[in-house]
Design an enzyme around this catalytic site. Structure first.
Site, PDB file in Angstrom:
ATOM      1  N   ARG A  11       0.869  -1.173   0.000  1.00  0.00           N
ATOM      2  CA  ARG A  11       0.000   0.000   0.000  1.00  0.00           C
ATOM      3  C   ARG A  11       0.909   1.226   0.000  1.00  0.00           C
ATOM      4  NH1 ARG A  11      -1.842  -3.768   3.713  1.00  0.00           N
ATOM      5  NH2 ARG A  11      -3.944  -4.555   3.265  1.00  0.00           N
ATOM      6  N   LYS A  37      -1.127  -2.822   8.093  1.00  0.00           N
ATOM      7  CA  LYS A  37      -2.290  -2.471   8.903  1.00  0.00           C
ATOM      8  C   LYS A  37      -2.292  -3.252  10.215  1.00  0.00           C
ATOM      9  CE  LYS A  37      -5.701  -1.418   5.310  1.00  0.00           C
ATOM     10  NZ  LYS A  37      -6.977  -1.862   4.731  1.00  0.00           N
ATOM     11  N   HIS A 104      -3.398   3.245  -5.865  1.00  0.00           N
ATOM     12  CA  HIS A 104      -3.654   1.900  -5.338  1.00  0.00           C
ATOM     13  C   HIS A 104      -3.706   0.863  -6.462  1.00  0.00           C
ATOM     14  CE1 HIS A 104      -4.717  -0.650  -1.969  1.00  0.00           C
ATOM     15  NE2 HIS A 104      -5.670  -1.193  -2.702  1.00  0.00           N
ATOM     16  N   ARG A 107      -0.782  -1.563  -6.777  1.00  0.00           N
ATOM     17  CA  ARG A 107      -0.879  -2.767  -5.941  1.00  0.00           C
ATOM     18  C   ARG A 107      -1.750  -3.812  -6.640  1.00  0.00           C
ATOM     19  NH1 ARG A 107      -0.928  -4.564  -0.410  1.00  0.00           N
ATOM     20  NH2 ARG A 107      -2.960  -5.347   0.273  1.00  0.00           N
ATOM     21  N   HIS A 130      -3.499  -9.663   2.994  1.00  0.00           N
ATOM     22  CA  HIS A 130      -4.951  -9.690   3.108  1.00  0.00           C
ATOM     23  C   HIS A 130      -5.329 -10.651   4.233  1.00  0.00           C
ATOM     24  CE1 HIS A 130      -5.646  -8.483  -1.358  1.00  0.00           C
ATOM     25  NE2 HIS A 130      -5.605  -7.423  -0.578  1.00  0.00           N
ATOM     26  N   TYR A 139      -8.764 -10.394  -7.365  1.00  0.00           N
ATOM     27  CA  TYR A 139      -7.751 -10.237  -8.399  1.00  0.00           C
ATOM     28  C   TYR A 139      -7.823 -11.367  -9.424  1.00  0.00           C
ATOM     29  CZ  TYR A 139      -5.939  -6.773  -5.209  1.00  0.00           C
ATOM     30  OH  TYR A 139      -5.826  -5.688  -4.386  1.00  0.00           O
TER      31      TYR A 139
END
Length: 160
Positions: A11, A37, A104, A107, A130, A139
C-alpha cells in the site's frame, strides 16, 4: 516510491513508512520488511532484479544508509514522505501523462501479474497481507476478465 509500491504490492502508506533498515539486499535473499495495517509485519521477497538494481542505485546516489527510504525535501526536512505528498505527486504525474489511474492500482496490477504468472492465491494473499482469501480472489476475477477481453473472437480462433 511508486516503483516500490508496484514491485512489492504494498500500500502507498506502507511504502511511505519504509526505512532503509527494513531492506535486506544481500545477494539472492533480497527482501523488505513491510509494516502493515494493525501493526502486522510481513517480509516481501524482492524478486525483480531490475527493481533491486534500481533500489541499490537510489541508495548509492542518495547516500541513505538509515532512516526513511522515501523522504520529503520540503524546507530542508528529510523526514518520511507523507501519504498525502506521495498521492499529490502521483496525481501530478498522471495529469501530465493524461491518464487517470489511482495509486492503489499499482498494488492491484502487482497482484494481477502474480496470479497471471501462476502464483497461488494463498501466496498472493500473504504477500499483500490480506486477512481473507476472498479479498485476494477479486484479483483472480480481474485476471479472468482481462483474459476474456483479450481472447480473439470465436470465428478467428484456431482449432476446435
Amino acid at each position: 516510491m511508486f516503483e516500490t509500491v508496484y514491485a512489492c504490492g504494498g500500500r502507498a502508506a506502507e511504502v511511505c513508512g519504509l526505512y532503509v533498515e527494513d531492506l535486506d539486499l544481500r545477494l539472492d535473499d533480497e527482501h523488505v520488511r513491510i509494516h502493515g495495517k494493525g501493526g502486522s509485519v510481513r517480509s516481501v521477497l524482492l524478486d525483480d532484479r531490475g527493481y533491486v538494481a534500481l533500489l541499490k542505485l537510489y541508495l548509492a546516489r542518495s547516500g541513505y544508509t538509515s532512516g526513511p527510504l522515501c523522504r520529503a525535501g520540503i524546507n530542508g526536512s528529510t523526514g518520511p514522505l507523507s501519504y498525502d505528498a506521495a498521492h499529490h505527486r502521483w496525481e501530478t504525474y498522471c495529469a501530465a501523462a493524461g491518464i487517470e489511474i489511482d495509486i492503489h492500482q499499482l498494488r492491484h496490477a502487482h497482484a494481477t501479474e502474480l496470479i497471471n504468472a501462476g502464483v497461488s492465491i494463498e501466496a498472493v494473499r500473504r504477500r499483500l497481507s490480506h486477512a481473507s482469501t476472498e479479498t485476494t480472489q477479486l484479483y483472480t476475477l480481474l485476471a479472468d476478465d482481462i483474459a476474456a477481453a483479450t481472447e480473439p473472437p470465436a470465428d478467428l480462433r484456431l482449432g476446435p
